[in-house]
Motif scaffolding. Structure first.
Motif, PDB file in Angstrom:
ATOM      1  N   MET B   1       0.831  -1.209   0.000  1.00  0.00           N
ATOM      2  CA  MET B   1       0.000   0.000   0.000  1.00  0.00           C
ATOM      3  C   MET B   1       0.862   1.253   0.000  1.00  0.00           C
ATOM      4  SD  MET B   1      -3.204   0.695   0.063  1.00  0.00           S
ATOM      5  CE  MET B   1      -4.071   2.217   0.026  1.00  0.00           C
ATOM      6  N   VAL B 315     -13.238   8.339  -4.118  1.00  0.00           N
ATOM      7  CA  VAL B 315     -13.179   7.024  -4.755  1.00  0.00           C
ATOM      8  C   VAL B 315     -12.486   6.017  -3.845  1.00  0.00           C
ATOM      9  CG1 VAL B 315     -12.295   5.730  -6.718  1.00  0.00           C
ATOM     10  CG2 VAL B 315     -13.276   7.996  -7.055  1.00  0.00           C
ATOM     11  N   ARG B 316     -11.413   6.471  -3.221  1.00  0.00           N
ATOM     12  CA  ARG B 316     -10.710   5.553  -2.319  1.00  0.00           C
ATOM     13  C   ARG B 316     -11.621   5.110  -1.181  1.00  0.00           C
ATOM     14  NH1 ARG B 316      -4.957   8.468  -1.414  1.00  0.00           N
ATOM     15  NH2 ARG B 316      -4.877   7.071   0.390  1.00  0.00           N
ATOM     16  N   LEU B 317     -12.432   6.054  -0.695  1.00  0.00           N
ATOM     17  CA  LEU B 317     -13.385   5.691   0.355  1.00  0.00           C
ATOM     18  C   LEU B 317     -14.398   4.684  -0.174  1.00  0.00           C
ATOM     19  CD1 LEU B 317     -14.006   9.197   1.926  1.00  0.00           C
ATOM     20  CD2 LEU B 317     -12.995   7.234   3.079  1.00  0.00           C
ATOM     21  N   ALA B 318     -14.896   4.930  -1.380  1.00  0.00           N
ATOM     22  CA  ALA B 318     -15.894   4.032  -1.956  1.00  0.00           C
ATOM     23  C   ALA B 318     -15.321   2.632  -2.116  1.00  0.00           C
ATOM     24  CB  ALA B 318     -16.361   4.573  -3.307  1.00  0.00           C
ATOM     25  N   LEU B 319     -14.031   2.568  -2.429  1.00  0.00           N
ATOM     26  CA  LEU B 319     -13.410   1.256  -2.628  1.00  0.00           C
ATOM     27  C   LEU B 319     -13.087   0.573  -1.297  1.00  0.00           C
ATOM     28  CD1 LEU B 319     -11.071   1.984  -5.660  1.00  0.00           C
ATOM     29  CD2 LEU B 319     -13.294   0.860  -5.661  1.00  0.00           C
ATOM     30  N   GLY B 320     -13.326   1.278  -0.203  1.00  0.00           N
ATOM     31  CA  GLY B 320     -13.230   0.602   1.087  1.00  0.00           C
ATOM     32  C   GLY B 320     -12.065   1.004   1.968  1.00  0.00           C
ATOM     33  N   GLU B 321     -11.365   2.077   1.599  1.00  0.00           N
ATOM     34  CA  GLU B 321     -10.312   2.559   2.483  1.00  0.00           C
ATOM     35  C   GLU B 321     -10.990   3.364   3.588  1.00  0.00           C
ATOM     36  OE1 GLU B 321      -7.300   4.457   0.199  1.00  0.00           O
ATOM     37  OE2 GLU B 321      -6.005   4.792   1.928  1.00  0.00           O
ATOM     38  N   ASP B 322     -10.463   3.316   4.815  1.00  0.00           N
ATOM     39  CA  ASP B 322     -11.178   4.103   5.821  1.00  0.00           C
ATOM     40  C   ASP B 322     -10.561   5.486   5.980  1.00  0.00           C
ATOM     41  OD1 ASP B 322      -9.868   4.358   8.676  1.00  0.00           O
ATOM     42  OD2 ASP B 322      -9.332   2.355   7.919  1.00  0.00           O
ATOM     43  N   LYS B 323     -11.365   6.378   6.552  1.00  0.00           N
ATOM     44  CA  LYS B 323     -10.986   7.791   6.567  1.00  0.00           C
ATOM     45  C   LYS B 323      -9.693   8.039   7.323  1.00  0.00           C
ATOM     46  CE  LYS B 323     -15.567   9.680   5.834  1.00  0.00           C
ATOM     47  NZ  LYS B 323     -16.636  10.584   6.280  1.00  0.00           N
ATOM     48  N   GLY B 324      -9.529   7.354   8.435  1.00  0.00           N
ATOM     49  CA  GLY B 324      -8.318   7.535   9.232  1.00  0.00           C
ATOM     50  C   GLY B 324      -7.079   7.194   8.426  1.00  0.00           C
TER      51      GLY B 324
END
Ligand SMILES: Nc1ncnc2c1ncn2[C@@H]1O[C@H](COP(=O)(O)OP(=O)(O)OP(=O)(O)O)[C@@H](O)[C@H]1O
Ligand SMILES: [Mg+2]
Lengths: 228, 423
Positions: B1, B315-324
């Protein structure tokens, strides 16, 4: 058991003193492997519905139950984890990461899942093959046509084998030939992976492919029909 | 990552190269400006050093106690042998004996009668056998009319004073004063040239005379009121100067003996500590303002950098990355850019400062009216601060900018972040 179930799902946006009912007590459920679409005029609430199901937004009222989980009980982190595992998104504007190759774009969801390098590579190539783009793995989005970009986006959505794929106007930026190509691929994937597809669309071409058509108007379900 | 994110950072020039260059440039300017003001600060102290205090100054203990009176009955004696010893013991320093005296300057008319009289502030300097004094006092540059003295009967006089007295190079004047023992001393001088100091206090009534002539006139044989010591590179170093003074006093000082020699560093002389801290305060304020302004610029670039990326973040959030996680990666990127930019900017800034420290910027073309007080060459000066000033605008400011813009990631609904993609 339904993959997705909504109960009195309501979303209200406040614009000054006026309330906009983007969704108005929507009760719908979707079974595994459905190929369903939301249709209706602009502003009828299609995108809002997908956002609720994808846990990108919280309902004002009512409940959304995805994979047996009541989504409002999830905190931000749990919601992210949930999306990571179960939900794939396809956007109207593709939304690929411009500085990464097709391969890397498709790989991104797998990086979040902590898979080994070999496993990632295998899965990414498999997904790219499903959309017939294995030979363009090293191309950047700027080097791809609109249709190819959307196929990369589809590969990115399916690479983690999600239960649910939410596609908001996936063909709106594509010409007819590319639209059919992309639809064929999605129908094929739906067949193979048994993933539940929900579209939001105005596009007649998409509607032809749907096996279930749900018509929204002013945030309400006005028709829910099975297509042949 | 992390590898994935670094790849993006390097490939996206608007996220890496441009912020890096902005930070580098900003930090470079900050470091240079800081070093430059440090140089200017040193130079401001320089005038006092060259005209009054030296980097260190030797007087007798008694003279030091009544410094403002310049009591010549408490002058140092045996100056030439003392300087010989000093030259041996402190090879890195230059020693300049001087006599500061007051009196009346009498200008005669054609018949030899007094035409005009005026109080005078005189400094006797070894003008004839010590060319370095001409350098130290920057006399060549300040010369307006006439020439440098060639005998100990000749003096230099400030241009303004000369005009007031209506005297010209070549004219005779008489100094009337007291000698070291309180007796009347009268000495005739010829004016060799006039000087422009650029400082009112000096321009009003100053003369420079040769040391030998004044020693004779004031019965100060082989004596001097003061011996100024300068580091050979003419950079004042407070700690070193104080150490030298302490060592000297241990060796030569006889506590209680009014006539024993006594050395003080520049900062230990009356008023100098206040003066230095006064200048330092102003320089400090100036630099603080500059750093603040530069910080706002770089803070903003951090802020904009973050705002520009809301859609990608969506988009990154939509793909499942968390905000923190996203927030931390944003800060991490900002930190990386900040570190690289700050280090590069600091190195460049130090390089430029070093060049200007060694070669100086020649300002003589800029200021047509040459004076003694305006140095020809302005030099930067690298101090320990030069190494770390850059970190405030270069590292902390963009980090805060990113931190603030990143808060938007938390505040907004994910769906609205994605929507900003299309727009
Ligand atoms: N963030 C928001 N703030 C205020 N109102 C909103 C917001 N998002 C959507 N709406 C409103 O909610 C209603 C439903 O919007 P939605 O985007 O779901 O419609 P849609 O069916 O997807 O339309 P389109 O076919 O144009 O995409 C619209 O009236 C819209 O203006
Ligand atoms: Mg929509």
């Amino acid at each position: 058991m339904s993959v997705i179930k909504t109960e009195n799902l309501t979303k209200i946006y406040r614009m000054g003193h006026t309330k906009i009912y983007a969704l108005d007590h929507v009760n719908l459920s979707f079974e595994k492997g459905e190929f369903a679409g939301l249709v209706g005029p602009s502003g009828s609430g299609k995108t809002t519905f997908l956002n609720m199901v994808g846990i990108l937004d919280k309902p004002t009222e009512g409940r959304v139950i995805v994979m047996g989980k009541e989504t409002s009980s999830l905190n931000q982190k749990e919601a992210a984890l949930f999306r990571r595992k179960y939900i794939g998104f396809i956007f109207q504007t593709f939304n690929l990461f411009p500085h990464y190759t097709a391969f890397e774009n498709v790989e991104f969801p797998l990086l979040l899942l902590d898979l080994s390098t070999e496993e990632r590579k295998e899965r990414v190539m498999e997904a790219l093959e499903m959309v017939n783009l294995a030979h363009r793995a090293n191309s950047k989005p700027s080097e791809l046509s609109g249709g190819e970009r959307q196929r990369v986006a589809i590969a990115r959505a399916i690479v983690k084998r999600p239960e649910i794929i939410l596609a908001d106007e996936p063909t709106a930026n594509l010409d007819a030939k590319n639209s059919y190509n992309v639809l064929d691929i999605m129908a094929d994937i739906n067949e193979k992976l048994k993933a539940t597809f929900i579209f939001a669309t105005h596009d007649e071409k998409v509607i032809k492919y749907l096996r279930r058509k749900i018509t929204l108007n002013d945030g309400k379900v006005v028709k829910d029909e099975v297509m042949k | 990552m992390i590898k994935f994110l670094l790849k993006g950072l390097i490939r996206d020039k608007t996220r890496s190269l441009f912020p890096f260059l902005t930070v580098t440039l900003g930090v470079m300017l900050t470091v240079f400006l800081y070093s430059y003001t440090q140089g200017a600060l040193t130079q401001m102290v320089d005038y006092s050093a060259k005209f009054a205090t030296g980097h260190v100054k030797i007087t007798t203990r008694g003279y030091a106690a009544e410094e403002s009176q310049k009591p010549l009955d408490l002058a140092l004696v045996g100056v030439s042998s003392l300087i010989e010893k000093l030259n041996r013991e402190y090879p890195n320093m230059i020693w300049c004996p001087r006599i500061v005296f007051g009196g009346l300057l009498d200008v005669p008319d054609e018949k030899g009668e007094t035409r005009i009289q005026s109080p005078v502030a005189g400094t006797a300097v070894d003008l004839l056998s010590k060319p370095v004094e001409i350098e130290i006092l920057n006399i060549k540059k300040g010369l307006v009319r006439g020439k440098l003295p060639t005998s100990s009967d000749e003096i230099l006089i400030s241009e303004q004073f000369a005009r007031r007295l209506k005297v010209n190079p070549g004219d005779k004047v008489t100094l009337i004063t007291n000698d070291a023992w309180g007796g009347l001393a009268i000495k005739n001088f010829r004016i060799a040239g006039t000087l422009n100091f650029g400082v009112d206090a000096l321009d009003r009534q100053t003369i420079f005379a040769d040391l030998k002539g004044v020693q004779n006139a004031l019965a100060l044989d082989d004596a001097a009121g003061e011996i100024l010591g300068f580091f050979k590179d003419f950079v004042y170093r407070d700690i070193e100067a104080k150490m030298i003074a302490e060592e000297f006093n241990k060796k030569y000082g006889k506590p209680g003996d009014e006539l024993s020699p006594f050395m003080r560093a520049l900062s230990q002389q009356p008023g100098m500590e206040e003066y230095i801290s006064y200048i330092k305060d102003w320089v400090g304020i100036f630099i603080a303002i500059f750093i603040f302004a530069m910080s706002i610029v770089l803070w903003n670039s951090g802020l904009l950098g973050g705002l520009r990326r809301y859609s990608e973040i969506g988009v990154r959030l939509a793909l499942g990355e968390d905000k923190g996680h996203i927030y931390r990666t944003l800060l991490g990127e900002s930190l990386i850019i900040g570190i690289f930019g700050t280090v590069a900017g600091t190195l460049l800034g130090l390089g430029v400062s070093y060049y200007v420290q060694v070669h100086g910027i020649n300002m003589s073309q800029l200021f047509k009216n040459a004076t003694i007080m305006l140095p020809n060459v302005i030099r930067a000066r690298i101090t320990p601060g030069s190494f770390y000033v850059g970190f405030i605008p270069g590292l902390i400011a963009p980090l805060i900018g990113t931190a603030l813009s990143g808060i938007g990631v938390y505040k907004r609904e994910t769906s609205s972040l994605i929507r900003e993609f299309a727009e």
